[in-house]
Motif scaffolding. Structure first.
Motif, PDB file in Angstrom:
ATOM      1  N   SER A 159      44.706  20.146  33.181  1.00 48.28           N
ATOM      2  CA  SER A 159      45.843  20.759  33.817  1.00 48.28           C
ATOM      3  C   SER A 159      45.685  20.270  35.358  1.00 48.28           C
ATOM      4  N   VAL A 160      46.908  19.802  35.769  1.00 42.11           N
ATOM      5  CA  VAL A 160      47.052  19.200  37.106  1.00 42.11           C
ATOM      6  C   VAL A 160      47.935  19.824  38.060  1.00 42.11           C
ATOM      7  N   VAL A 161      47.502  20.351  39.081  1.00 39.96           N
ATOM      8  CA  VAL A 161      48.364  20.958  40.113  1.00 39.96           C
ATOM      9  C   VAL A 161      48.595  20.139  41.466  1.00 39.96           C
ATOM     10  N   ALA A 162      49.793  20.102  41.864  1.00 36.48           N
ATOM     11  CA  ALA A 162      50.260  19.418  42.908  1.00 36.48           C
ATOM     12  C   ALA A 162      50.026  20.192  44.426  1.00 36.48           C
ATOM     13  N   VAL A 163      49.218  19.735  45.548  1.00 35.30           N
ATOM     14  CA  VAL A 163      48.862  20.185  46.454  1.00 35.30           C
ATOM     15  C   VAL A 163      49.215  19.326  47.736  1.00 35.30           C
ATOM     16  N   ILE A 176      45.881  28.803  47.221  1.00 36.05           N
ATOM     17  CA  ILE A 176      44.775  27.709  47.799  1.00 36.05           C
ATOM     18  C   ILE A 176      43.711  27.546  46.985  1.00 36.05           C
ATOM     19  N   LEU A 177      43.357  26.109  46.969  1.00 34.89           N
ATOM     20  CA  LEU A 177      42.310  25.648  46.019  1.00 34.89           C
ATOM     21  C   LEU A 177      41.134  25.015  46.907  1.00 34.89           C
ATOM     22  N   ALA A 178      40.244  25.098  46.243  1.00 40.01           N
ATOM     23  CA  ALA A 178      38.951  24.507  46.876  1.00 40.01           C
ATOM     24  C   ALA A 178      38.227  23.780  45.775  1.00 40.01           C
ATOM     25  N   MET A 192      40.222  29.051  43.350  1.00 44.61           N
ATOM     26  CA  MET A 192      41.689  29.270  43.670  1.00 44.61           C
ATOM     27  C   MET A 192      41.779  30.622  43.794  1.00 44.61           C
ATOM     28  N   VAL A 193      42.498  30.866  45.043  1.00 46.21           N
ATOM     29  CA  VAL A 193      42.542  31.872  45.671  1.00 46.21           C
ATOM     30  C   VAL A 193      44.212  32.167  45.704  1.00 46.21           C
ATOM     31  N   GLY A 206      47.129  23.950  49.852  1.00 46.48           N
ATOM     32  CA  GLY A 206      48.171  24.914  49.027  1.00 46.48           C
ATOM     33  C   GLY A 206      48.827  24.196  48.005  1.00 46.48           C
ATOM     34  N   ILE A 207      48.865  24.970  47.062  1.00 46.94           N
ATOM     35  CA  ILE A 207      49.540  24.325  45.477  1.00 46.94           C
ATOM     36  C   ILE A 207      50.969  24.681  45.926  1.00 46.94           C
TER      37      ILE A 207
END
Length: 276
Positions: A159-163, A176-178, A192-193, A206-207
């Motif tokens: 899985s890939v998320v754009a940030v 929000i990811l770290a 992720m929160v 931010g996602i």
């Protein structure tokens, strides 16, 4: 259009669009026009450019205009045939000719995770893209965000998320990811929160509304507990997916407009007016 190893793209489109009332009282927010094209068409064009030709919509009450838009209107087409106006429909006709559309309804509006889970019946057991039409991404002559993300997926098969980096005072608007950068400059997600307070945010990454998801996300969504706001959060399922395997954050190339609010919508309209 490129040839893609991922053919399906899911569009969660069941939200009420309350920020645009009264315009959205009887009109889907996804059909609000940026210049002379509805917002959701930009997202479908991005998916098609990435080779995703099977377009799946999760809709709700009052969203029939989306189905009508991605269909042939014989009366209008007959009326403008042979006139200068005929070219105005070339873009949407290309989409209709090249894509296959499917629809299901989200009966309860219980978060993005619930919306994605509602699309399982349309996606099945294969990787898929997700586009949130509220996020309008502009890339000019460069590859679109989904096309960029597909290159990441081809290498890593996860899985890939754009940030993108967001202001500290805005982190409460985003997932929000770290994580830790890898050799390719991607972010290996550790945490992720969903919409944290500025003081509790693990980073300022931010996602945005572009995802490539592997199909095991559905089982995770079925089993996670309701999170922020009592809703099923996609962010929570992705955090669990990262613990079990790998999820990558990708800093995309291009310009994004948050068209989920009036300010971002006007900014997108002005930008495209000046650059089209």
């Amino acid at each position: 259009m490129t040839t893609s190893i991922i053919k399906k793209c899911l569009f969660p489109a069941a939200g009420y669009g309350t920020r645009f009332l009264p315009a959205t009282k009887a009109m889907p927010k996804e059909m609000l026009p940026i210049l002379n094209k509805p917002l959701i068409q930009y997202g479908v064009e991005e998916a098609l450019a990435a080779g995703m030709t099977e377009i799946a919509f999760v809709t709700g009450r009052g969203k029939r205009a989306i189905e009508d838009h991605f269909d042939i209107n014989y009366e209008i087409e007959n009326e403008i045939r042979g006139t200068a106006q005929e070219s105005a429909l070339e873009g949407i006709r290309e989409i209709i000719d090249k894509c296959r559309f499917s629809y299901t309804r989200q009966l309860k509006i219980e978060g993005l995770g619930q919306a994605v889970l509602s699309g399982e019946t349309l996606i099945g057991n294969e990787p898929f893209g997700v586009v949130l039409a509220d996020d309008l991404c502009v890339n000019g002559d460069e590859p679109g965000v989904l096309t960029q993300m597909l290159e990441v997926y081809k290498t890593y098969k996860c899985s890939v998320v754009a940030v993108e980096e967001v202001k500290k005072e805005d982190v409460s608007k985003y997932g929000i990811l770290a994580g830790t950068p890898n050799k390719d400059g991607l972010i290996v997600v550790d945490d992720m929160v969903e919409k944290p307070s500025p003081d509790a945010a693990p980073s300022n990454l931010g996602i945005i509304g572009r995802y490539i998801l592997t199909p095991d996300i559905f089982e995770l969504l079925k089993n996670i507990k309701a999170g922020l706001g009592g809703e099923i959060q996609l962010t929570d399922a992705l955090r669990e997916q990262a613990k079990r395997g790998q999820v990558l954050g990708y800093r995309f190339k291009g310009k994004r407009f948050d068209c989920g609010n009036v300010n971002g919508f006007v900014m997108a309209t002005n930008y495209l007016f000046d650059h089209t």
